[in-house]
Write an enzyme that holds these catalytic residues in place. Structure first.
Site, PDB file in Angstrom:
ATOM      1  N   HIS A  18      -3.361   2.405  14.983  1.00 48.01           N
ATOM      2  CA  HIS A  18      -4.080   2.594  16.248  1.00 48.01           C
ATOM      3  C   HIS A  18      -5.460   1.949  16.167  1.00 48.01           C
ATOM      4  CE1 HIS A  18      -1.453   6.396  16.528  1.00 48.01           C
ATOM      5  NE2 HIS A  18      -0.977   5.540  17.409  1.00 48.01           N
ATOM      6  N   LYS A  42       5.421  17.422  23.938  1.00 53.94           N
ATOM      7  CA  LYS A  42       5.084  17.612  22.530  1.00 53.94           C
ATOM      8  C   LYS A  42       4.061  18.734  22.343  1.00 53.94           C
ATOM      9  CE  LYS A  42       5.392  12.680  21.285  1.00 53.94           C
ATOM     10  NZ  LYS A  42       4.606  11.557  20.754  1.00 53.94           N
ATOM     11  N   ARG A  91       5.134  -1.952  17.564  1.00 51.65           N
ATOM     12  CA  ARG A  91       5.560  -2.132  16.174  1.00 51.65           C
ATOM     13  C   ARG A  91       6.900  -2.834  16.085  1.00 51.65           C
ATOM     14  NH1 ARG A  91       5.992   3.720  14.366  1.00 51.65           N
ATOM     15  NH2 ARG A  91       6.497   3.816  16.561  1.00 51.65           N
ATOM     16  N   SER A 129       2.635   8.000  13.593  1.00 50.19           N
ATOM     17  CA  SER A 129       2.079   9.358  13.605  1.00 50.19           C
ATOM     18  C   SER A 129       3.111  10.366  13.148  1.00 50.19           C
ATOM     19  CB  SER A 129       1.570   9.714  15.004  1.00 50.19           C
ATOM     20  OG  SER A 129       0.466   8.910  15.340  1.00 50.19           O
TER      21      SER A 129
END
Length: 151
Positions: A18, A42, A91, A129
Site C-alpha cells: 500500500h 468485514k 497485484r 493484508s
C-alpha cells in the site's frame, strides 16, 4: 489545478505494498488522500485508531498525504474531498477483475471520477493484508511486510 487522488481501502493492516502505491502515486498527483473505509462485509482485526496512527507514522515526512476514515460510498467521499481520481494497486489478474467492476460502478455514480491503476512492484506482490493478519494472529513477526513497526 491541484490533482488529488483518493486511495481507499480497509487497510487492515496497511502494508508495504500500500505504501509503495501511495509513494508512486505522489509522482502523478499533487496530493494523495488515504481513506480507511468501513467495509460492511468485514470485521476489523486491527483497530481503525491504530491503523490511522501507524499510517501517519509511515508518512510523517509527507505534507501532501492526508489520512481520513470514512463510512460511506467511496465515490461520495472522493467527491466530498475534491478528488477526481481513485488510486488503486493491482497485484494480479484477480485484483484487476474485482477492481475493474468497482471502477465501473464508481464511474456510473460520478462520471468525472477516474480510477488509476498502478501495478504492484514485483517484490511486494505476494504481500496481502489477509496474509499479514493470519501471520500476526499466530504470533509470527510481521514487521517485514509493514512500513512501520507493529510491536
Amino acid at each position: 489545478m491541484k490533482k488529488t487522488a483518493f486511495f481507499p481501502g480497509s487497510f487492515d493492516p496497511f502494508t508495504k505494498g500500500h505504501a509503495d502505491i501511495v509513494r508512486r502515486g505522489l509522482k502523478l498527483f499533487d496530493e494523495v488522500i488515504i481513506g480507511i473505509g468501513t467495509n460492511s462485509q468485514k470485521k476489523r482485526y486491527f483497530s481503525l485508531e491504530l491503523m490511522t496512527q501507524k499510517i501517519r507514522e509511515a508518512f510523517h515526512e509527507s505534507e501532501n498525504i492526508r489520512i481520513i476514515s470514512y463510512d460511506d460510498l467511496t465515490a461520495n467521499v472522493a467527491k466530498e474531498y475534491g478528488a477526481k481520481f481513485l488510486l488503486r494497486g493491482l497485484r494480479n489478474t484477480t485484483d484487476f477483475e474485482y477492481e475493474n467492476t468497482i471502477s465501473q460502478v464508481n464511474r456510473h455514480l460520478i462520471a468525472e471520477l477516474e480510477t488509476v491503476f498502478l501495478i504492484t512492484s514485483p517484490e511486494l506482490a505476494p504481500i496481502s493484508s489477509t496474509i499479514v493478519r493470519e501471520l500476526h494472529k499466530y504470533g509470527a513477526k510481521v514487521n517485514d511486510y509493514l512500513p512501520y513497526d507493529l510491536e
